[in-house]
Scaffold this active site. Sequence first.
Site, PDB file in Angstrom:
ATOM      1  N   GLU B  48      29.887  -6.501  62.096  1.00 13.09           N
ATOM      2  CA  GLU B  48      30.060  -5.078  62.412  1.00 13.09           C
ATOM      3  C   GLU B  48      28.820  -4.613  63.133  1.00 13.09           C
ATOM      4  O   GLU B  48      27.735  -4.605  62.549  1.00 13.09           O
ATOM      5  CB  GLU B  48      30.187  -4.249  61.127  1.00 13.09           C
ATOM      6  CG  GLU B  48      31.519  -4.288  60.454  1.00 13.09           C
ATOM      7  CD  GLU B  48      31.521  -3.389  59.214  1.00 13.09           C
ATOM      8  OE1 GLU B  48      30.667  -2.468  59.119  1.00 13.09           O
ATOM      9  OE2 GLU B  48      32.370  -3.615  58.356  1.00 13.09           O
ATOM     10  N   ASP B  59      26.312   7.849  55.577  1.00 13.44           N
ATOM     11  CA  ASP B  59      25.318   6.829  55.270  1.00 13.44           C
ATOM     12  C   ASP B  59      24.278   7.321  54.281  1.00 13.44           C
ATOM     13  O   ASP B  59      23.853   8.474  54.326  1.00 13.44           O
ATOM     14  CB  ASP B  59      24.625   6.364  56.553  1.00 13.44           C
ATOM     15  CG  ASP B  59      25.538   5.461  57.365  1.00 13.44           C
ATOM     16  OD1 ASP B  59      26.022   4.469  56.793  1.00 13.44           O
ATOM     17  OD2 ASP B  59      25.769   5.758  58.548  1.00 13.44           O
TER      18      ASP B  59
END
Lengths: 409, 266
Positions: B48, B59
Amino acid sequence: MHGQAVRTPLTGRTGPYFGGFGGRFIPEALVAALEELDAAYRDALSDPDFMARLDELHRTYVGRPSVITEAPRFARHAGGARILLKREDLNHTGAHKINNAMGQALLTLQMGKTRVIAETGAGQHGVATATAAALLGLDAVVYMGEVDMRRQELNVVRMRLLGAEVIPVTSGSRTLKDAMNEAMRDWVTNVENTHYLIGSAAGPHPFPTMVRAFQQVIGEEARRQVLALAGRLPDVVCACVGGGSNAIGIFHAFLDDPEVELVGLEAGGDGVETGRHAASVSGGALGILHGNRTYVLQDAHGQTMESHSISAGLDYPGVGPQHAWLHDIGRARYRPVDDAAAMEAFALLCRTEGIIPAIESAHALAGAIQEGRRLGPDGIVLVNLSGRGDKDVDTAARYFGLLEEGSGS
Amino acid sequence: MSARATIEQARREGRAALIGYLPVGFPDVATSVAAMRAMVAGGVDVVEVGLPYSDPLMDGPLIQRATEAALAGGVTPADGLTAVREVAAPALVMTYWTLVDRYGVARFAADLAAAGGAGAITPDLIPDEAAAWHAAADDHGLDRVHLVAPTSTPERLTLAARSSRGFLYAASLMGVTGERDVVSTTAKDLVARAKEVTDLPVCVGLGVGTGTQAAEVAAFADGVIVGSAFVRALMDAPDPASGVAAVEAVARELAAGVRKPSGVEA
């Protein structure tokens, strides 16, 4: 005249899209909570008991309806037009933010949640949230950028006195947008017992529509009050626009009055041409921020740029999607007011009317000066005085040099 | 090779696939690309490639710090395509949607395909908003990976599965990216619920950081997705070369984990 091309009632729009703006650009994990919220607020708005409770709080706690004050001495500097101030600054906690905070806090109880979180820039929404939480017995956590905590210290203390936990946000630009990121992170982690009490008419659907629904009382009252006072509708309605909750709140009742011009004043900072501003409609581009598609200050690669304004409450690089749409269809005009013009209007209102406005609201006043000069003595300008300026006295003292020996004479 | 073929190949080998995330540009573009290649050398099956974004609201602090540093270094989405081109494994771009929106959805799909990318993972693009992306991905034969969460209803699981190609990403806990001490108990349940509505491989992300945890997840998922542990390896290293070596070592530990699933498969 603006708006004549649009035939359907504009007041009927409830999202999730406003033209090509709005929507939901959020993690799947939050979809269930947004669906729950969407259903809950719609139910609440049509529930007589809920609305009666909210109305009672408005009357007996917030201090609604807020009055209209005519500002004749200020008006001399605005072409002699009649300047009518909608006094949201007189609400409990000193700004329009309490209207929405009270509505969403009641909704939080309705949904069986026990904790509210909020983002705040100037601190007004944080104070409103902390207040509503204290009144209704909810836990409150407020995220605030470190930079804003410094420039709005008074409000940090107020929130803490009210029992809220204020968490400094140290990521990114350390202002409102980063506080909103941090609140979203909290929400996705604690969504089971937590409601995210967004303060602006921004965020993923249904927030823009729901916040507007809780703020539209401003315009509904003002429309009646101006009709009673002047015998006709105003020519222009001015409001400051960061995310845009006070502006959509006062605009909404006039959306289907095409003869009333709606003017949103964005924070021009050092001037849009300098790149140091917070005028997302005037100087931004189409993008996605905090869950909705709207005008965003961003660079060529789609990274959000830092916004700049002397006013913490307008220092946000996006704008509510309904404003983006009202701009696109020409129903409202948006233009920047730079720091200097806002501070000039701030000082003028203090000295001519004995009212210290929030610096946010001073942007609307600066817009009203220009609109009044354009309209002349026959014009009527309604201004949303969205907040009071107590929180801004430090900023103003520094800006005008008022703490130096012999100053201010 | 597509991501799905790679994951199914792993399944034929009697193991879960290992999917590794790193943001391009941290600590700089060259080192991040070298680290992605090292990840593959250490046993990562699918990469990824994260595109750093200014407002990464999904995040945790670790990845925020890395992507903030990458942005300060001037990284752009084009650097992400460079990384895709240079890793010797199926590569998916992991991106917040506004970056693609700005790049141009059709142009992004064309450039990603031209770079040899397998597709994209879109953590803040729910299927409801993804019509333009789906069409562009179809035009270029790209994987389109949507996420499901513990709060997803059966209807939403079905929608996400039908909208996805390559695999389905099960975000195993409510929260942001970052390592956790224990694997979320909701992960196994979520995978089971997803498996009821789709034949797509179901891969688990969020909170996995050690070989033991990888083994635990490998017992019930088709793939194990790890991000923060790789980012930490780069961040804690005294210099880029040892960071790249540390990333490879982390990959080896995790690759061993997915090859000896612990616990009994349900």
